[in-house]
Design a protein around this motif. Structure first.
Motif, PDB file in Angstrom:
ATOM      1  N   PRO A 243      57.989  40.472  -7.214  1.00 54.40           N
ATOM      2  CA  PRO A 243      59.191  40.023  -7.195  1.00 54.40           C
ATOM      3  C   PRO A 243      59.396  38.577  -7.484  1.00 54.40           C
ATOM      4  N   ALA A 244      58.927  37.681  -7.087  1.00 58.31           N
ATOM      5  CA  ALA A 244      59.043  36.433  -7.501  1.00 58.31           C
ATOM      6  C   ALA A 244      59.227  36.113  -8.877  1.00 58.31           C
ATOM      7  N   GLU A 245      58.389  36.721  -9.691  1.00 58.16           N
ATOM      8  CA  GLU A 245      58.184  36.558 -11.162  1.00 58.16           C
ATOM      9  C   GLU A 245      59.443  37.119 -11.791  1.00 58.16           C
TER      10      GLU A 245
ATOM     11  N   PHE B  78      53.648  28.402  -8.745  1.00 57.82           N
ATOM     12  CA  PHE B  78      53.100  29.950  -8.032  1.00 57.82           C
ATOM     13  C   PHE B  78      52.151  29.719  -7.185  1.00 57.82           C
ATOM     14  N   ASN B  79      52.300  28.793  -6.045  1.00 63.31           N
ATOM     15  CA  ASN B  79      50.922  28.615  -5.285  1.00 63.31           C
ATOM     16  C   ASN B  79      51.248  28.873  -3.753  1.00 63.31           C
ATOM     17  N   GLN B  80      52.291  29.740  -3.382  1.00 60.90           N
ATOM     18  CA  GLN B  80      52.531  30.303  -2.007  1.00 60.90           C
ATOM     19  C   GLN B  80      52.599  31.928  -1.911  1.00 60.90           C
ATOM     20  N   ASN B  81      52.614  32.530  -0.993  1.00 59.62           N
ATOM     21  CA  ASN B  81      52.707  33.689  -0.701  1.00 59.62           C
ATOM     22  C   ASN B  81      54.291  34.247  -1.475  1.00 59.62           C
ATOM     23  N   GLU B  82      54.408  35.566  -1.604  1.00 63.94           N
ATOM     24  CA  GLU B  82      55.262  36.135  -2.157  1.00 63.94           C
ATOM     25  C   GLU B  82      56.530  36.143  -1.589  1.00 63.94           C
ATOM     26  N   TYR B  83      56.788  35.987  -0.557  1.00 65.29           N
ATOM     27  CA  TYR B  83      57.973  35.649   0.407  1.00 65.29           C
ATOM     28  C   TYR B  83      58.534  34.114   0.233  1.00 65.29           C
ATOM     29  N   GLU B  84      57.513  33.389   0.523  1.00 65.86           N
ATOM     30  CA  GLU B  84      57.857  31.911   0.251  1.00 65.86           C
ATOM     31  C   GLU B  84      58.286  31.669  -1.121  1.00 65.86           C
ATOM     32  N   MET B  85      57.598  32.274  -2.180  1.00 63.67           N
ATOM     33  CA  MET B  85      57.770  31.924  -3.663  1.00 63.67           C
ATOM     34  C   MET B  85      59.356  32.456  -4.019  1.00 63.67           C
ATOM     35  N   CYS B  86      59.668  33.532  -3.352  1.00 66.68           N
ATOM     36  CA  CYS B  86      60.948  34.163  -3.666  1.00 66.68           C
ATOM     37  C   CYS B  86      61.892  33.319  -3.005  1.00 66.68           C
TER      38      CYS B  86
ATOM     39  N   LYS C   2      66.240  29.543  -4.003  1.00 71.74           N
ATOM     40  CA  LYS C   2      66.986  28.089  -3.863  1.00 71.74           C
ATOM     41  C   LYS C   2      67.079  27.153  -5.168  1.00 71.74           C
ATOM     42  N   GLU C   3      66.097  27.275  -5.996  1.00 75.46           N
ATOM     43  CA  GLU C   3      66.240  26.494  -7.414  1.00 75.46           C
ATOM     44  C   GLU C   3      67.263  27.022  -8.063  1.00 75.46           C
TER      45      GLU C   3
END
Length: 301
Positions: free
Chosen positions: A145-147, A264-272, A277-278
């Motif tokens: 999802p983050a990607e 990409f150095n955090q869990n999926e939820y935090e990355m999303c 935010k960015e």
């Protein structure tokens, strides 16, 4: 606590209650409430003396001496007010700070070239970094999802970087032959929590203050609160009292448009959350920048 007790004794303050909040200690004494904080930086300088000499005394009264290890200031009870009003009051005070401490220093092309090269190198690095990230993501059969969130909005990242690349060259052409630079006292740590409103307005936490270009106070405030407020109104309120020079405004808009490096150095939820935010920040910056360039286009016709 023993060191704090010692400095309180020096100023004949008899404490009867302590309350700690981070690195700050709030102390109730026989002479009222005070704030005690260990010095970490510019408190050792004569920043307050300089501000007083410029008739800017909008900071809590200081009890301690310059040579003391701790800074003791009076406690100011804050008036409850809407955040939107509070930040407008704060930016008005910041514009006054910049107005009262304005002076011009001699510079040569190397001073501007250093800024130009730092930003240009950062732009090229980010272009290369996001090209590599996009290439890796696009080879995947199943994106996370983050990607997917990043690749779906990658054009916004490239658009911001290309804008910055064009504008930093324009900025350098504008200023490279100038030999005087407008500088001010920068609070350099602007945050809504560092502004107190009572009968008067006060800025606190001056330990990072320094001399510099006025837009760096605006930039740091923007990076902290970009998604919280309408910054177009905040900038209008600031420029009503302290208009930016063309080269200052151009540099400010470049800085706020620059994307940050997403790793990409955090869990999926935090990355999303981070990517969302960015992207929101890039859209917010674009909305802030557009009116200035639309106005400039009209003026050039």
């Amino acid at each position: 606590m023993r060191k704090i007790s010692s400095i309180l004794k020096k100023y004949a303050l008899k404490p009867y209650q302590y309350r700690m909040l981070g690195k700050t200690t709030f102390i109730d004494t026989d002479q009222g409430r005070f704030v005690v904080k260990e010095k970490t930086g510019n408190e050792d300088s004569k920043i307050y003396e300089y501000l007083d000499s410029r008739h800017f005394n909008y900071y809590p009264r200081i009890i301690s001496d310059i040579e003391d290890e701790f800074e003791i200031t009076e406690f100011i009870e804050e008036v409850d007010m809407p955040r939107e009003q509070k930040i407008l009051d704060m930016i008005e005070l910041v514009s006054l700070l910049h107005y009262k401490t304005t002076h011009y220093k001699e510079v040569d092309e190397s001073d501007y070239k250093e800024i130009f090269e730092d930003i240009s190198n950062n732009i090229e690095y980010l272009l290369s970094y996001y090209n590599d990230i996009a290439s890796i993501i696009e080879t995947k059969v199943y994106m996370s999802p983050a990607e997917y969130l990043l690749i779906r909005n990658i054009s916004k990242v490239y658009g911001a970087l290309n804008f910055c690349k064009k504008e930093i060259n324009s900025w350098y052409e504008l200023i490279k032959n100038k030999r005087k630079q407008r500088v001010v006292v920068l609070h350099n740590n602007l945050d809504l929590s560092h502004f107190i409103r009572n009968k008067e307005s006060f800025l606190i936490s001056w330990n990072k203050s320094k001399i510099g270009i006025p837009i760096f106070d605006l930039y740091k405030l923007y990076k902290r609160h970009a998604l919280d407020f309408d910054f177009l109104e905040i900038l209008k309120a600031y420029e009503k009292n302290y208009p930016l020079l063309e080269e200052e405004r151009k540099l400010f808009l470049i800085l706020i448009a620059l994307p940050t490096k997403i790793e990409f150095n955090q869990n999926e939820y935090e990355m999303c959350k981070l990517i969302s935010k960015e992207i929101d920040s890039l859209y917010k910056s674009e909305m802030l920048i557009s009116p200035y360039y639309a106005e400039k286009t009209v003026q050039n016709k």
